[in-house]
Structures are given as structure tokens and as C-alpha cells.
Design a protein around this motif. Sequence first.
Motif, mmCIF file in Angstrom:
data_model
loop_
_atom_site.group_PDB
_atom_site.id
_atom_site.type_symbol
_atom_site.label_atom_id
_atom_site.label_comp_id
_atom_site.label_asym_id
_atom_site.label_seq_id
_atom_site.Cartn_x
_atom_site.Cartn_y
_atom_site.Cartn_z
ATOM 1 N N ASP A 1 -10.785 -1.111 20.476
ATOM 2 C CA ASP A 1 -9.643 -0.556 19.763
ATOM 3 C C ASP A 1 -9.774 -0.974 18.302
ATOM 4 O O ASP A 1 -9.624 -2.142 17.957
ATOM 5 C CB ASP A 1 -8.353 -1.112 20.380
ATOM 6 N N VAL B 1 -7.984 -0.406 15.548
ATOM 7 C CA VAL B 1 -6.860 -0.752 14.677
ATOM 8 C C VAL B 1 -6.074 -1.965 15.149
ATOM 9 O O VAL B 1 -5.282 -2.511 14.396
ATOM 10 C CB VAL B 1 -5.897 0.451 14.516
ATOM 11 N N ARG B 2 -6.269 -2.401 16.394
ATOM 12 C CA ARG B 2 -5.504 -3.537 16.889
ATOM 13 C C ARG B 2 -6.379 -4.779 17.015
ATOM 14 O O ARG B 2 -6.296 -5.544 17.969
ATOM 15 C CB ARG B 2 -4.820 -3.165 18.214
ATOM 16 N N ALA C 1 -17.583 5.338 14.584
ATOM 17 C CA ALA C 1 -16.436 6.193 14.263
ATOM 18 C C ALA C 1 -16.599 6.815 12.881
ATOM 19 O O ALA C 1 -16.214 7.967 12.661
ATOM 20 C CB ALA C 1 -15.142 5.382 14.337
ATOM 21 N N PRO D 1 -8.175 16.053 16.126
ATOM 22 C CA PRO D 1 -7.888 14.986 15.166
ATOM 23 C C PRO D 1 -9.154 14.485 14.485
ATOM 24 O O PRO D 1 -10.265 14.746 14.941
ATOM 25 C CB PRO D 1 -7.290 13.893 16.054
ATOM 26 N N GLU E 1 -9.192 7.119 14.582
ATOM 27 C CA GLU E 1 -7.745 6.915 14.431
ATOM 28 C C GLU E 1 -7.325 7.001 12.966
ATOM 29 O O GLU E 1 -6.426 6.280 12.508
ATOM 30 C CB GLU E 1 -7.325 5.577 15.051
ATOM 31 N N HIS F 1 -5.700 9.042 9.819
ATOM 32 C CA HIS F 1 -4.695 10.061 9.493
ATOM 33 C C HIS F 1 -4.077 10.651 10.766
ATOM 34 O O HIS F 1 -4.216 11.851 11.048
ATOM 35 C CB HIS F 1 -5.312 11.170 8.651
ATOM 36 N N PRO F 2 -3.396 9.827 11.557
ATOM 37 C CA PRO F 2 -2.835 10.327 12.814
ATOM 38 C C PRO F 2 -1.871 11.489 12.585
ATOM 39 O O PRO F 2 -1.089 11.491 11.639
ATOM 40 C CB PRO F 2 -2.104 9.096 13.379
ATOM 41 N N ALA G 1 -2.487 2.760 12.843
ATOM 42 C CA ALA G 1 -3.651 3.605 12.606
ATOM 43 C C ALA G 1 -3.924 3.684 11.113
ATOM 44 O O ALA G 1 -3.053 3.408 10.282
ATOM 45 C CB ALA G 1 -3.401 4.990 13.188
ATOM 46 N N PHE H 1 -9.513 3.384 6.055
ATOM 47 C CA PHE H 1 -10.497 3.108 7.103
ATOM 48 C C PHE H 1 -11.725 2.428 6.510
ATOM 49 O O PHE H 1 -12.206 1.401 7.012
ATOM 50 C CB PHE H 1 -10.857 4.433 7.773
#
Length: 324
Positions: free
Chosen positions: A3, A5-6, A23, A92, A96, A98-99, A135, A142
Motif C-alpha cells: 500500500d 500511501v499508508r 506504479a 483511474p 493512487e 489524483h483519486p 492518496a 507522488f
Amino acid sequence: MLDLVRVSPADQDLDWLKTALQAAVELELATIPPYLCAMWSVKENADPVRSMIRDIAIEEMAHMATACNLPTAIGGTPAINTIDAVPKYPGPLPGEVHPGLVVPLAGLSRDLIWNVFMEIELPFSGPVLFAEGMAFPTIGAFYETIARAYEQLPPDAITGERQIEVGAGTGAAFTIADRLDAKQAISRIKEQGEGSSNSPLGDPDTNPLTDDLAHYYQVAEIFYGRRLVAVDGLFEFVGDVIPFPDVLPMAEVPPAGYPESADFDQAYKSILDKLQSAWENGDQSAMNISVSDMFALESEAVALMETPLPGGGGTFGPDFKLPS
């Protein structure tokens, strides 16, 4: 997959960085087909708007190549031609980023510029402005996180293996031999997309190739129909007129794509396979061929864009799908 962002900054280690860079590869790949569709939909080859979009597409290809050089420099290998790596449209942005933004494939229109291209290239000003666990609000945010993680690596983690050269000038990819190269490469990607915090051209201290406006401002020029110029120290869209071009009415490609795009998709898959070989094996020739092949897709794309949909509402277009 981790993950992205976390994970706290202290835990953004080599494994996290390799995942984030995969990514990034997918993110840069995801921006290329929308720009190519917009460019190919412009009817006149000599139209200045077509040239503007072509320049952006070339720089996005260089960004993808740089994104591929970043993981190989630390012992990774980007996945380019797999079902998980190839972007899906409408869909998308990867990573993650620009959600809520949904990126379609469609012909050029002001709505596409405003709702998609200007959102993709949206500037991110200053240091991190988002809370841990959120995000990434922009591509710039990012890449800021990736840059910090790269700086934390021990010098011997960067081997500089399988670096591929692409293009020249502002359309050149960065090759990575150390942390400074990585920092400059990421700065180039960010500033070519969104500019710097104080200029639509970028920061000459980190990116000396600042002759062109960042992508955000170039697509904004097309939207507003005027060149961006400095007036009393401020930038305004009040320069020379940029007429909006005549375009082929390519409809937004549906999620299932089109059977009519099968030949195009096969050629696209061949390009992705060459790119995969380039970074798996350090094969520069495979990279060189793939760039020319990407632009050679135009004839099949335009043929689709000139074919009316059976029910009306525009024409077909390439769907950039992997053949089943």
C-alpha cells in the motif's frame, strides 16, 4: 502489492521504492494513449495544436523511459507488457494518484482538455500538503515522495544497471547512476508536467532545459485559445491566438473496447513487448524500434477515427487493449 500511501516515510525502504517505481512506470504509460488519441484526431498534420500535443506525447514517452530507468538502477525490472501493468480506459491513474479522476480515450475537445489533461498535469505547489495515509493529490506529490525515498537509499544500492537512452533535449530520458541523477530525473518529470512553484517553465537550477512551457500550461493555451505571456510580472493567457483545430469526432472508447481495434491492439502489444525486452535485457535497439513503431500506429488509428459508429455519436478509435 504494498500500500503506497499508508506507509510512513521511515518505512519507505527499497521494497517500497521498487513498488512505487512500478506504479510510476504504469502512471507514465497511462498518460501516453490519451495524448496520442487527441493528437491523431486533429485533421491537419501542420496544425500548431497537433504539434503542441505531439511534443507533450514525446516528453511523456521520455518520462516513461526515465521511470523505467529508475527501478533498474536499483536492481528492479519494470513490468510493461503484463495485464496488470497496461492501463485500462476509461479508468483511474495508477499509483493512487489524483483519486476520482477518470481518464478516457477520445478525440480532442475542450472538455477533454479541461476535465482530463489539465487535471493530469495539475501543479503541486510547495512541500507535502497532504496528510499521511491520504492518496497522492497530484503526480507531483507522488514524485516528491519517490524522490525522498531515493535520497534515503545507501549509495551502494544504486547500481546503474540496464539504463536505456531515449531522445534528445527536453525529450530525452534520464539515465541513473547515483542519487543526484535520480533527483534531477524526478525534477525533470515534475517540471515538464506542471512547472515549478514560481514559474510555468520550471526551475533552471534543477532543470536547465526550461525553454518550453510545462504541459499544464501548454494544454491550457489550447483550451483558452491564447498563448501564455508575462504581463507586468504575471502570466496571463492574452498572447497570440491559437485557433482550435478541426478534429475527427472520435467518441470516448467504452470499457469493453472495440473488436475493430484488434489489429491496432496487436501492433501495440508488439511495442510493449519490445519495451519489456529493452529493460529486461538492456536492449537499446528494442527501445529505438519501439519509439518509431509507436508513431507508426497513426495510420491504423486514423482509419478507426474515420469510421462512423453504427449507432451514430461519433467514430471508432483505438482502444489500446492487450489482445485476449
